[in-house]
Design a protein around this motif. Structure first.
Motif, PDB file in Angstrom:
ATOM      1  N   SER A   1      10.241   5.794 -16.975  1.00  0.00           N
ATOM      2  CA  SER A   1       9.528   4.551 -16.669  1.00  0.00           C
ATOM      3  C   SER A   1       8.783   4.043 -17.892  1.00  0.00           C
ATOM      4  O   SER A   1       8.746   2.840 -18.155  1.00  0.00           O
ATOM      5  CB  SER A   1       8.548   4.775 -15.518  1.00  0.00           C
ATOM      6  OG  SER A   1       9.229   5.063 -14.319  1.00  0.00           O
ATOM      7  N   ASN A   2       8.199   4.957 -18.644  1.00  0.00           N
ATOM      8  CA  ASN A   2       7.477   4.577 -19.852  1.00  0.00           C
ATOM      9  C   ASN A   2       8.414   3.924 -20.870  1.00  0.00           C
ATOM     10  O   ASN A   2       8.078   2.893 -21.470  1.00  0.00           O
ATOM     11  CB  ASN A   2       6.799   5.802 -20.470  1.00  0.00           C
ATOM     12  CG  ASN A   2       6.017   5.446 -21.717  1.00  0.00           C
ATOM     13  OD1 ASN A   2       5.103   4.625 -21.681  1.00  0.00           O
ATOM     14  ND2 ASN A   2       6.382   6.051 -22.834  1.00  0.00           N
TER      15      ASN A   2
ATOM     16  N   ALA B   1       0.865  -1.185   0.000  1.00  0.00           N
ATOM     17  CA  ALA B   1       0.000   0.000   0.000  1.00  0.00           C
ATOM     18  C   ALA B   1       0.895   1.225   0.000  1.00  0.00           C
ATOM     19  O   ALA B   1       2.022   1.194   0.511  1.00  0.00           O
ATOM     20  CB  ALA B   1      -0.903  -0.001   1.236  1.00  0.00           C
ATOM     21  N   LEU B   2       0.396   2.294  -0.580  1.00  0.00           N
ATOM     22  CA  LEU B   2       1.186   3.528  -0.648  1.00  0.00           C
ATOM     23  C   LEU B   2       1.087   4.311   0.647  1.00  0.00           C
ATOM     24  O   LEU B   2      -0.001   4.544   1.170  1.00  0.00           O
ATOM     25  CB  LEU B   2       0.712   4.412  -1.804  1.00  0.00           C
ATOM     26  CG  LEU B   2       1.319   4.185  -3.185  1.00  0.00           C
ATOM     27  CD1 LEU B   2       0.810   5.264  -4.139  1.00  0.00           C
ATOM     28  CD2 LEU B   2       2.845   4.211  -3.155  1.00  0.00           C
ATOM     29  N   ASP B   3       2.240   4.715   1.144  1.00  0.00           N
ATOM     30  CA  ASP B   3       2.322   5.632   2.277  1.00  0.00           C
ATOM     31  C   ASP B   3       3.175   6.789   1.798  1.00  0.00           C
ATOM     32  O   ASP B   3       4.407   6.722   1.837  1.00  0.00           O
ATOM     33  CB  ASP B   3       2.965   4.947   3.481  1.00  0.00           C
ATOM     34  CG  ASP B   3       3.023   5.852   4.707  1.00  0.00           C
ATOM     35  OD1 ASP B   3       2.453   6.969   4.637  1.00  0.00           O
ATOM     36  OD2 ASP B   3       3.651   5.468   5.711  1.00  0.00           O
TER      37      ASP B   3
ATOM     38  N   ALA C   1      12.399  -0.680 -10.337  1.00  0.00           N
ATOM     39  CA  ALA C   1      11.570  -0.408  -9.160  1.00  0.00           C
ATOM     40  C   ALA C   1      10.668   0.801  -9.383  1.00  0.00           C
ATOM     41  O   ALA C   1       9.490   0.798  -9.007  1.00  0.00           O
ATOM     42  CB  ALA C   1      12.467  -0.181  -7.942  1.00  0.00           C
ATOM     43  N   LYS C   2      11.210   1.823 -10.030  1.00  0.00           N
ATOM     44  CA  LYS C   2      10.422   3.022 -10.295  1.00  0.00           C
ATOM     45  C   LYS C   2       9.293   2.724 -11.273  1.00  0.00           C
ATOM     46  O   LYS C   2       8.168   3.193 -11.105  1.00  0.00           O
ATOM     47  CB  LYS C   2      11.325   4.126 -10.849  1.00  0.00           C
ATOM     48  CG  LYS C   2      10.663   5.482 -10.938  1.00  0.00           C
ATOM     49  CD  LYS C   2      11.653   6.552 -11.367  1.00  0.00           C
ATOM     50  CE  LYS C   2      10.979   7.920 -11.429  1.00  0.00           C
ATOM     51  NZ  LYS C   2      11.937   8.982 -11.848  1.00  0.00           N
ATOM     52  N   ALA C   3       9.597   1.914 -12.292  1.00  0.00           N
ATOM     53  CA  ALA C   3       8.579   1.553 -13.278  1.00  0.00           C
ATOM     54  C   ALA C   3       7.494   0.696 -12.636  1.00  0.00           C
ATOM     55  O   ALA C   3       6.293   0.903 -12.879  1.00  0.00           O
ATOM     56  CB  ALA C   3       9.223   0.808 -14.447  1.00  0.00           C
ATOM     57  N   TRP C   4       7.899  -0.290 -11.809  1.00  0.00           N
ATOM     58  CA  TRP C   4       6.909  -1.131 -11.139  1.00  0.00           C
ATOM     59  C   TRP C   4       6.016  -0.285 -10.235  1.00  0.00           C
ATOM     60  O   TRP C   4       4.791  -0.458 -10.212  1.00  0.00           O
ATOM     61  CB  TRP C   4       7.581  -2.228 -10.312  1.00  0.00           C
ATOM     62  CG  TRP C   4       6.569  -3.144  -9.668  1.00  0.00           C
ATOM     63  CD1 TRP C   4       6.022  -4.272 -10.218  1.00  0.00           C
ATOM     64  CD2 TRP C   4       5.948  -2.975  -8.386  1.00  0.00           C
ATOM     65  NE1 TRP C   4       5.102  -4.822  -9.350  1.00  0.00           N
ATOM     66  CE2 TRP C   4       5.042  -4.049  -8.230  1.00  0.00           C
ATOM     67  CE3 TRP C   4       6.075  -2.036  -7.365  1.00  0.00           C
ATOM     68  CZ2 TRP C   4       4.261  -4.193  -7.081  1.00  0.00           C
ATOM     69  CZ3 TRP C   4       5.290  -2.175  -6.224  1.00  0.00           C
ATOM     70  CH2 TRP C   4       4.402  -3.252  -6.085  1.00  0.00           C
ATOM     71  N   THR C   5       6.613   0.642  -9.502  1.00  0.00           N
ATOM     72  CA  THR C   5       5.839   1.499  -8.601  1.00  0.00           C
ATOM     73  C   THR C   5       4.853   2.368  -9.374  1.00  0.00           C
ATOM     74  O   THR C   5       3.736   2.619  -8.917  1.00  0.00           O
ATOM     75  CB  THR C   5       6.772   2.379  -7.754  1.00  0.00           C
ATOM     76  OG1 THR C   5       7.675   1.536  -7.022  1.00  0.00           O
ATOM     77  CG2 THR C   5       5.989   3.225  -6.761  1.00  0.00           C
ATOM     78  N   ALA C   6       5.246   2.800 -10.575  1.00  0.00           N
ATOM     79  CA  ALA C   6       4.339   3.586 -11.421  1.00  0.00           C
ATOM     80  C   ALA C   6       3.128   2.742 -11.813  1.00  0.00           C
ATOM     81  O   ALA C   6       1.981   3.211 -11.780  1.00  0.00           O
ATOM     82  CB  ALA C   6       5.063   4.080 -12.662  1.00  0.00           C
ATOM     83  N   LEU C   7       3.367   1.477 -12.172  1.00  0.00           N
ATOM     84  CA  LEU C   7       2.267   0.577 -12.515  1.00  0.00           C
ATOM     85  C   LEU C   7       1.386   0.313 -11.300  1.00  0.00           C
ATOM     86  O   LEU C   7       0.148   0.308 -11.392  1.00  0.00           O
ATOM     87  CB  LEU C   7       2.803  -0.749 -13.053  1.00  0.00           C
ATOM     88  CG  LEU C   7       3.543  -0.733 -14.386  1.00  0.00           C
ATOM     89  CD1 LEU C   7       3.972  -2.158 -14.751  1.00  0.00           C
ATOM     90  CD2 LEU C   7       2.684  -0.139 -15.490  1.00  0.00           C
TER      91      LEU C   7
END
Length: 352
Positions: free
Chosen positions: A341-342, A229-231, A264-270
């Motif tokens: 990320s794209n 979950a995002l914090d 990690a940044k790309a996964w978090t964007a998804l």
């Protein structure tokens, strides 16, 4: 005399306002869900339907319409082709991560545009990854060598759907996972693992709580991790499953690396697009001001009603329910992605 004039003017204004107000008395309001019955979006919609009936003016009957023609993308295109110019707010659209992610990936089949949508309510969600108990795996971190040496099979709706989140996660963990495409929603993925055709699956929280948790209780399935979950900007443990590690936590434990960098940044964007505010109730932008106002007020009534929130939290999990002014920035975050990320994701997608 002046008081009479003022009273007359006030009465006239009230009559005009009343004439333009929305009243759904005796009507049926339809929630158009571009997924089969039994999945997370369907569970979400059916949990909200009676609450919306209570909250909308006139207390209309609210029904869920599962449209599966053309899968998520085709069914979403169909909604806007048929209802994209509606004014009355009688047929609303339920979007989700598997609608948002193809938009992010610039899938050529996508005909819908988020600038043509007017959000009135949004829900965050999570997801739980699980395996069959006969796999012998009980803890993803302690038993990771066993998982990594296994040939896993995962049933997917498509590489630009919400399934991009698990597929990229499995890749990042170095898991030998064969992805079988063609599943009609996560319900299809769940059915496949029950039949033993696949060996690893995930379900969004609502579907997991309803369909998989009972199987865990019977000893048939074993939960491994959540997406988290995002914090703020950090992914932490899902508060609904505090005993399960989040994916970033698992990644750091089993790889010995920090959860950072391009992947990690790309996964978090998804994850942000697909889960943080994953499901939206949308009116077409063409809806009248009165319809928009009625739905916006109904959404506010829901989050301010303790009994309604108790039902939502029990059926869908305790996640943010977004209304009002918070909707616009949430939608922007859920439907946009940074260029780096794209670029990474487009190259990654080409390999799948």
């Amino acid at each position: 005399m002046l008081n009479k004039i003022i009273a007359t003017l006030v009465a006239s204004v009230m009559m005009i306002s009343s004439a333009f107000a929305v009243d759904y008395s005796g009507k049926t309001v339809t929630m158009w869900i571009p997924f089969k019955a039994g999945g997370g979006s369907d569970t979400w919609a059916r949990a909200l339907a009676p609450i919306l009936s209570k909250s909308l003016p006139g207390n209309p009957s609210v029904v869920v319409k599962n449209v599966t023609e053309g899968k998520a993308i085709g069914a979403s295109n169909k909604y806007f082709a048929e209802h994209g110019k509606d004014k009355d707010g009688v047929v609303v659209f339920g979007t989700s991560g598997s609608v948002q992610l193809p938009f992010l990936f610039k899938d050529k089949r996508v005909r819908y545009r988020y600038k043509d949508m007017y959000p009135v309510f949004a829900s965050g969600t999570g997801g739980v990854v699980y395996v069959r108990a006969d796999s012998g795996v009980k803890d993803i971190i302690k038993d990771f060598n066993k998982i990594k040496s296994s040939k896993l099979v995962y049933g997917s709706q498509g590489k630009t759907s919400l399934d991009a989140v698990p597929i990229l996660a499995f890749d990042m963990l170095g898991m030998d996972t064969k992805v079988v495409y063609g599943m009609k929603g996560r319900k299809g993925g769940r059915a496949a693992i029950l039949r033993g055709e696949t060996t690893i699956d995930y379900q969004t929280t609502a579907s997991y709580l309803k369909h998989v948790k009972p199987l865990v209780g019977k000893g048939e399935m074993v939960p491994l991790m959540t997406w988290g979950a995002l914090d703020g900007n950090k992914v932490v443990r899902d508060p609904n499953f505090p005993d399960l590690p989040s994916f970033p936590e698992v990644y750091e434990k089993v790889t010995g690396k920090k959860f950072k960098g391009t992947e990690a940044k790309a996964w978090t964007a998804l994850f942000t697009a697909g889960f943080a505010t994953q499901k939206y109730i949308m009116l077409p932008k063409s809806a009248s001001g009165a319809a928009k106002k009625a739905w916006t007020k109904a959404a506010a009534n829901i989050v301010n009603d303790p009994s309604a929130m108790k039902i939502i939290n029990k059926k869908l999990g305790k996640y943010d329910q977004v209304t009002g002014k918070a909707l616009k920035p949430a939608l922007k975050k859920a439907t946009s992605i940074d260029s780096a990320s794209n670029k990474f994701l487009q190259a990654w997608k080409a390999t799948k």
